[in-house]
Design a protein around this motif. Structure first.
Motif, short mmCIF file in Angstrom:
data_model
loop_
_atom_site.label_atom_id
_atom_site.label_comp_id
_atom_site.label_asym_id
_atom_site.label_seq_id
_atom_site.Cartn_x
_atom_site.Cartn_y
_atom_site.Cartn_z
N THR A 55 -40.42 4.78 -10.55
CA THR A 55 -40.72 5.18 -8.78
C THR A 55 -41.44 5.26 -8.36
N SER A 56 -42.27 4.90 -6.96
CA SER A 56 -43.08 4.44 -6.57
C SER A 56 -44.46 5.68 -5.73
N ALA A 57 -43.73 6.85 -6.29
CA ALA A 57 -44.03 7.94 -5.65
C ALA A 57 -44.81 8.49 -7.26
N CYS A 111 -58.25 -3.81 -6.27
CA CYS A 111 -57.97 -4.74 -7.44
C CYS A 111 -57.05 -3.65 -8.13
N SER A 112 -56.07 -3.24 -7.39
CA SER A 112 -54.88 -2.60 -8.01
C SER A 112 -53.34 -2.48 -8.07
N VAL A 113 -52.62 -2.00 -8.26
CA VAL A 113 -51.34 -2.78 -8.53
C VAL A 113 -50.21 -1.52 -9.13
N VAL A 114 -49.83 -0.25 -7.98
CA VAL A 114 -49.40 0.47 -7.91
C VAL A 114 -48.16 0.63 -7.09
N GLY A 115 -46.61 0.79 -8.64
CA GLY A 115 -45.29 1.07 -8.22
C GLY A 115 -44.50 1.45 -9.12
N ASP A 116 -43.55 1.07 -8.49
CA ASP A 116 -42.33 1.02 -9.62
C ASP A 116 -42.46 -0.77 -10.05
N PRO A 117 -41.62 -0.86 -11.20
CA PRO A 117 -41.48 -2.63 -11.61
C PRO A 117 -41.13 -3.80 -10.37
N LEU A 128 -42.77 -1.02 -18.68
CA LEU A 128 -42.78 -1.60 -17.31
C LEU A 128 -43.12 -2.67 -17.61
N THR A 129 -44.43 -3.19 -17.17
CA THR A 129 -45.28 -4.10 -16.62
C THR A 129 -45.10 -5.17 -16.84
N ALA A 130 -44.64 -5.06 -18.65
CA ALA A 130 -44.25 -5.70 -19.26
C ALA A 130 -43.33 -6.43 -18.95
N ASP A 131 -42.46 -6.44 -19.01
CA ASP A 131 -40.42 -6.34 -18.73
C ASP A 131 -40.97 -6.87 -17.66
N ALA A 132 -41.67 -6.56 -16.35
CA ALA A 132 -41.38 -6.93 -15.06
C ALA A 132 -41.49 -8.34 -14.53
#
Length: 334
Positions: A230-232, A281-287, A324-328
């Motif tokens: 989840t994003s939270a 330069c950050s990416v934060v969240g769900d897939p 999750l990152t690799a899969d997304a």
């Protein structure tokens, strides 16, 4: 038609966590390298830092040997070796040894930043003005890896003829211009110094001279990535890194801290703004959000590769984030 995903690599800070010691950080370093290897990440890099209780990668080549023992395919390398702190000959010996241990898998990323404070530089015996000699030191280091076809009294065995991929690191125009002049792949440290990212990449590509190291420009962009179900939850996990960077401004670089629920109640508005600029330069969240964020950064920078930092306190949550990152992103597990 959507372009194929570019490679993802991992920069490991080898964080020492509150309640744990450096031995735990190093055990986890090998485990996370193995995990990244299985997920299909391209490279596993660690960086040279000194006099930092919270980072266990000061002896960079030793940590890489440790990581390499637990992996099969992934490239291992330095992101980077701060060359002014070392004799190029000694670094050639160290990375030549790594190349003998892990043939075809070793990257040697080079930077000219001190990686520490001035007092520690004196303890390291880094000579005054060493950073100004950085281009010459890079050339000398490359010389020690050249094949030993000509008679010579001094060789940096086992570096002579060893297969090592040289990389230039940077966060300014200097590294971009030097990488272009020497025809090296270039990694930009936008995960903590994003201000000159676009300008440096443009300069690097415009001035690039093909070489035996790279026939065309290859730009790898650093980005913080925290992914959760989840994003939270992702935002909560990100507070560990936000607190770590706040410690820089407070003069209190302590051990890695567990995440907190409400960081706005923890830091001041000024600290929030300053840390936010460093971690822009950050990416934060769900897939889905992470995929969209990386897609946007790729469209903006035309990066050939991303190297991500996932500074998460709990090792299990960190592994989950990487998976999750690799899969997304569509990595192919090995």
């Amino acid at each position: 038609m959507q372009a194929d995903p570019i490679p993802l690599s991992l920069l490991d800070l080898v964080r020492v966590r509150e309640g744990f010691g450096p031995e735990d950080a190093l055990t986890e370093a090998q485990a996370i390298a193995r995990h990244a290897d299985r997920l299909g990440f391209n490279r596993y890099w660690v960086a040279e830092h000194h006099n930092m209780e919270s980072i266990a990668s000061a002896a960079t080549s030793v940590v890489l040997a440790h990581a390499g023992q637990g992996t099969q395919r992934i490239r291992i390398g330095s992101g980077g070796i701060m060359l002014p702190n070392h004799a190029p000959y000694v670094i050639a010996e160290q990375f030549g040894t790594l190349a003998a241990l892990f043939p075809g898998r070793v990257d040697l990323g080079l930077g000219r930043a001190p990686g520490t404070d001035q007092a520690t530089l004196q303890a390291i015996r880094t000579p005054p003005g060493a950073a100004e000699r950085f281009p010459q030191d890079v050339m000398e280091l490359m010389h020690w890896f050249a094949r030993a076809d000509e008679p010579g009294y001094i060789r940096a065995w086992p570096a002579a003829g060893a297969e090592v991929a040289f990389w230039m690191l940077g966060s300014s125009q200097f590294g971009a211009m030097l990488a272009a002049e020497l025809g090296l792949p270039y990694a930009f440290a936008s995960h903590f110094a994003p201000d000159l990212l676009d300008e440096a990449l443009q300069l690097y590509r415009a001035r690039f001279k093909p070489s035996s190291h790279a026939r065309a420009p290859h730009a790898m962009v650093g980005v913080n990535v925290i992914c959760a179900d989840t994003s939270a939850e992702a935002r909560r996990l990100f507070t560990t890194q936000q607190m770590s960077f706040t410690g820089i401004f407070r003069g209190a670089r302590g051990l890695s801290q567990p995440p907190i629920e409400d960081i706005d109640a923890w830091w001041t508005p000024v600290e929030k703004a300053r840390v936010g600029a460093m971690l822009a330069c950050s990416v934060v969240g769900d897939p889905g959000e992470v995929k969209a964020g990386l897609d946007a950064l790729r469209a903006r920078t035309q990066a050939d590769e991303f190297i991500i930092v996932s500074d998460i306190f709990d090792p299990g949550a960190r592994r989950r984030s990487l998976a999750l990152t690799a899969d997304a992103w569509g990595l192919a597990p090995s």
